[in-house]
Design a protein around this motif. Structure first.
Motif, PDB file in Angstrom:
ATOM      1  N   SER A 141       0.857  -1.187   0.000  1.00  0.00           N
ATOM      2  CA  SER A 141       0.000   0.000   0.000  1.00  0.00           C
ATOM      3  C   SER A 141       0.891   1.235   0.000  1.00  0.00           C
ATOM      4  O   SER A 141       2.016   1.201   0.492  1.00  0.00           O
ATOM      5  N   PRO A 142       0.386   2.318  -0.567  1.00  0.00           N
ATOM      6  CA  PRO A 142       1.229   3.499  -0.747  1.00  0.00           C
ATOM      7  C   PRO A 142       1.803   4.000   0.586  1.00  0.00           C
ATOM      8  O   PRO A 142       1.107   4.027   1.595  1.00  0.00           O
ATOM      9  N   ILE A 143       3.073   4.378   0.559  1.00  0.00           N
ATOM     10  CA  ILE A 143       3.771   4.845   1.753  1.00  0.00           C
ATOM     11  C   ILE A 143       3.059   6.048   2.347  1.00  0.00           C
ATOM     12  O   ILE A 143       2.907   6.167   3.552  1.00  0.00           O
ATOM     13  N   TYR A 144       2.579   6.906   1.464  1.00  0.00           N
ATOM     14  CA  TYR A 144       1.891   8.112   1.885  1.00  0.00           C
ATOM     15  C   TYR A 144       0.681   7.783   2.770  1.00  0.00           C
ATOM     16  O   TYR A 144       0.510   8.316   3.858  1.00  0.00           O
ATOM     17  N   GLU A 145      -0.126   6.823   2.315  1.00  0.00           N
ATOM     18  CA  GLU A 145      -1.294   6.413   3.107  1.00  0.00           C
ATOM     19  C   GLU A 145      -0.862   5.796   4.431  1.00  0.00           C
ATOM     20  O   GLU A 145      -1.495   6.009   5.467  1.00  0.00           O
ATOM     21  N   GLN A 146       0.210   5.007   4.407  1.00  0.00           N
ATOM     22  CA  GLN A 146       0.671   4.347   5.632  1.00  0.00           C
ATOM     23  C   GLN A 146       1.110   5.370   6.680  1.00  0.00           C
ATOM     24  O   GLN A 146       0.822   5.205   7.863  1.00  0.00           O
ATOM     25  N   VAL A 147       1.809   6.411   6.230  1.00  0.00           N
ATOM     26  CA  VAL A 147       2.283   7.406   7.193  1.00  0.00           C
ATOM     27  C   VAL A 147       1.099   8.207   7.750  1.00  0.00           C
ATOM     28  O   VAL A 147       0.994   8.423   8.953  1.00  0.00           O
ATOM     29  N   VAL A 148       0.180   8.611   6.872  1.00  0.00           N
ATOM     30  CA  VAL A 148      -0.995   9.369   7.326  1.00  0.00           C
ATOM     31  C   VAL A 148      -1.753   8.549   8.380  1.00  0.00           C
ATOM     32  O   VAL A 148      -2.110   9.059   9.441  1.00  0.00           O
TER      33      VAL A 148
ATOM     34  N   VAL B 150       2.328  14.027   2.792  1.00  0.00           N
ATOM     35  CA  VAL B 150       1.779  13.640   4.100  1.00  0.00           C
ATOM     36  C   VAL B 150       1.411  14.895   4.884  1.00  0.00           C
ATOM     37  O   VAL B 150       0.295  15.017   5.404  1.00  0.00           O
ATOM     38  N   ILE B 151       2.342  15.847   4.941  1.00  0.00           N
ATOM     39  CA  ILE B 151       2.106  17.071   5.710  1.00  0.00           C
ATOM     40  C   ILE B 151       0.910  17.843   5.144  1.00  0.00           C
ATOM     41  O   ILE B 151       0.039  18.299   5.877  1.00  0.00           O
ATOM     42  N   ALA B 152       0.861  17.956   3.823  1.00  0.00           N
ATOM     43  CA  ALA B 152      -0.247  18.693   3.191  1.00  0.00           C
ATOM     44  C   ALA B 152      -1.578  18.020   3.515  1.00  0.00           C
ATOM     45  O   ALA B 152      -2.561  18.682   3.847  1.00  0.00           O
ATOM     46  N   HIS B 153      -1.589  16.699   3.453  1.00  0.00           N
ATOM     47  CA  HIS B 153      -2.824  15.964   3.723  1.00  0.00           C
ATOM     48  C   HIS B 153      -3.264  16.144   5.184  1.00  0.00           C
ATOM     49  O   HIS B 153      -4.429  16.405   5.453  1.00  0.00           O
ATOM     50  N   LEU B 154      -2.311  16.028   6.096  1.00  0.00           N
ATOM     51  CA  LEU B 154      -2.646  16.152   7.526  1.00  0.00           C
ATOM     52  C   LEU B 154      -3.154  17.561   7.836  1.00  0.00           C
ATOM     53  O   LEU B 154      -4.055  17.732   8.651  1.00  0.00           O
ATOM     54  N   ALA B 155      -2.585  18.545   7.164  1.00  0.00           N
ATOM     55  CA  ALA B 155      -3.023  19.927   7.396  1.00  0.00           C
ATOM     56  C   ALA B 155      -4.434  20.117   6.848  1.00  0.00           C
ATOM     57  O   ALA B 155      -5.265  20.775   7.470  1.00  0.00           O
ATOM     58  N   ARG B 156      -4.692  19.510   5.693  1.00  0.00           N
ATOM     59  CA  ARG B 156      -6.020  19.622   5.075  1.00  0.00           C
ATOM     60  C   ARG B 156      -7.078  18.982   5.970  1.00  0.00           C
ATOM     61  O   ARG B 156      -8.176  19.499   6.113  1.00  0.00           O
ATOM     62  N   GLU B 157      -6.735  17.874   6.586  1.00  0.00           N
ATOM     63  CA  GLU B 157      -7.686  17.206   7.491  1.00  0.00           C
ATOM     64  C   GLU B 157      -7.661  17.825   8.888  1.00  0.00           C
ATOM     65  O   GLU B 157      -8.282  17.299   9.807  1.00  0.00           O
ATOM     66  N   ARG B 158      -6.904  18.867   9.055  1.00  0.00           N
ATOM     67  CA  ARG B 158      -6.756  19.612  10.312  1.00  0.00           C
ATOM     68  C   ARG B 158      -6.292  18.720  11.471  1.00  0.00           C
ATOM     69  O   ARG B 158      -6.744  18.856  12.597  1.00  0.00           O
TER      70      ARG B 158
ATOM     71  N   SER C 101      -2.910  19.318  16.221  1.00  0.00           N
ATOM     72  CA  SER C 101      -4.129  20.044  16.618  1.00  0.00           C
ATOM     73  C   SER C 101      -4.906  19.282  17.686  1.00  0.00           C
ATOM     74  O   SER C 101      -4.640  18.111  17.955  1.00  0.00           O
ATOM     75  N   GLU C 102      -5.892  19.969  18.263  1.00  0.00           N
ATOM     76  CA  GLU C 102      -6.855  19.305  19.147  1.00  0.00           C
ATOM     77  C   GLU C 102      -7.634  18.298  18.289  1.00  0.00           C
ATOM     78  O   GLU C 102      -7.778  18.485  17.090  1.00  0.00           O
ATOM     79  N   LEU C 103      -8.184  17.254  18.926  1.00  0.00           N
ATOM     80  CA  LEU C 103      -9.011  16.309  18.170  1.00  0.00           C
ATOM     81  C   LEU C 103     -10.205  17.069  17.601  1.00  0.00           C
ATOM     82  O   LEU C 103     -10.818  17.880  18.296  1.00  0.00           O
ATOM     83  N   ASN C 104     -10.526  16.800  16.340  1.00  0.00           N
ATOM     84  CA  ASN C 104     -11.650  17.511  15.724  1.00  0.00           C
ATOM     85  C   ASN C 104     -12.972  16.866  16.104  1.00  0.00           C
ATOM     86  O   ASN C 104     -13.034  15.679  16.391  1.00  0.00           O
TER      87      ASN C 104
END
Lengths: 302, 125
Positions: free
Chosen positions: B12-19, B57-65, B78-81
């Motif tokens: 599975s993609p590394i990006y998904e695994q890290v997220v 990974v960073i961009a995705h995590l920021a987008r999902e806050r 961040s605090e849990l959403n």
């Protein structure tokens, strides 16, 4: 410039022996490209041709947008090149060597150079001829990173290095990616080292490029499949062409699916093996994928 | 310093695994709100991943806050959403439905599924 390196129909013959044949290569800017293949596959010849160290018999290539055969000081000032058999002035100390290199590059970054020296614990006062292979390679790396090149070309950088030094080498190499517009091209016969780093993979064997693909796509489409059958049956002859290396042992069937798609592959398996009871699908490492290619296409293994 | 655990798997993609590893670390409390999150370069160097992947990974995590990018400082956890209505629907209807369909298809008992949910829920002790 979208591609840091492009080669079209690149061919190099030594006498009658083709070392590289009709090589089409594209290395996108901003990528880490792993150029893999067994020893003697043509990796070094390709690199030397790209770098205008040797002339191609046919075909052409560009590096940083410039025809390889027209590469000059201006381009070389933006390229870092470290090869397995790096020639270095043995009589100099590391310090003398780095000062000597510094004069050739207007973009030389002293702070970055010192950071790297500390990171690698380089003994500045020692003569190059007295250095271990690992230290020598690290000194070579510092000398080709310190001017912050746009393109790094490594020819077998890891061979003969112990794991700790390899680790340091990779970490140092990644330091350059802080800059914009970097590209890294690494040739290696050691797949494991570059597994998660490389976003593009090229596999060369006997002078011919067998695969050039995004690592992610390669890993998405390759799966090891194991089936358990209710009864051992004779396997049909007309198996899908994308199934590699099928083997049967009693109730179990193994093969490698080179075009795996979750939605479709299971149906195809059930179509071929109506009495299939259980399907196990597992992902493959780059090394396993390479070995599958090697067996399927009789490439000499790494 | 990488302050979350990850064990890479093939296929599975590394990006998904890290997220996913980061999300799990947040849920289990391994990463706490306000913790400094590694930079692209730190992540690339320590996890041995491509810097482009780390960037994604960073961009995705920021987008999902899940992390917040503070210019000049770096990224902070961040605090849990709280879920929006559509996120709740996505999980409570779509994802649970998928789980039920797959379980029924493979004749897994309802109690076993509920047990497994309870067991996994304790992840966030």
């Amino acid at each position: 410039m979208n591609n840091a390196i492009e080669a079209k129909c690149l061919t190099k013959r030594f006498g009658k022996n083709p070392a590289v044949q009709n090589l089409d290569l594209t290395v996108p800017t901003g990528s880490i490209f792993a150029f893999l293949g067994p020893n003697g596959a043509g990796k070094t010849t390709t690199i030397k041709t790209l770098m205008n160290i040797i002339k191609p018999t046919q075909g052409s290539s560009t590096v940083l947008g410039v025809d390889s055969q027209k590469l000059g000081p201006k381009e070389f000032a933006q390229i870092g090149y470290v090869s397995e058999n790096q020639e270095m002035p043995d009589w100099m100390t590391i310090n003398q060597f780095l000062n000597y290199c510094k004069k050739m590059y207007s973009t030389w970054d002293d702070k970055f150079c010192n950071d790297l020296i500390n990171q690698f614990s380089l003994p500045l006062k020692q003569k190059i001829k007295n250095l271990s292979r690992g230290m020598k390679m690290k000194a070579a790396l510092v000398s080709s990173l310190a001017y912050r090149p746009k393109l790094l070309i490594f020819d077998e950088p890891f061979s003969g290095l112990d794991p700790l030094v390899r680790d340091e080498f990779i970490t140092g190499m990644l330091d350059i990616t802080e800059d914009r517009n970097w590209t890294i091209f690494i040739s290696s016969h050691d797949i494991d080292e570059v597994e998660r780093l490389a976003d593009w993979v090229g596999i060369i064997d006997k002078g011919t490029l067998k695969v050039i693909e995004k690592t992610e796509d390669l890993q998405n489409r390759f799966r090891r499949i194991e089936l358990t059958l209710a009864d051992p049956i004779n396997i049909k002859n007309n198996l899908p062409r994308e199934w590699y290396l099928l083997e049967q042992q009693g109730h179990t069937v193994h093969f490698i699916d080179s075009q795996y798609e979750q939605a479709k592959s299971e149906d195809k398996i059930r179509e071929m093996f109506a009495n299939c009871e259980n399907i196990i699908v597992s992902g493959m490492s780059l090394r396993e994928i390479f070995v599958a290619f090697a067996k399927k296409f009789m490439i000499s293994e790494l | 310093m990488i302050n979350f655990t990850i064990k890479f798997q093939y296929g599975s993609p590394i990006y998904e695994q890290v997220v996913y590893a980061v999300k799990k670390a947040v849920v289990t409390g391994q990463l706490k709100p306000g913790d400094i999150f590694p930079s692209v370069r730190e992540m690339a160097k320590e996890l041995r991943i491509n810097p482009n992947t780390a960037q994604k990974v960073i961009a995705h995590l920021a987008r999902e806050r899940i992390i917040e990018i503070k210019p000049g400082i770096g990224s902070l956890v961040s605090e849990l959403n709280t879920a929006t209505k559509s996120q709740r629907d996505q999980i409570l209807n779509n994802e649970v439905e998928k789980l039920v369909v797959e379980s029924k298809r493979l004749s897994i008992k309802r109690e076993d599924v509920i047990d497994a949910i309870n067991r996994n829920w304790k992840l966030d002790k």
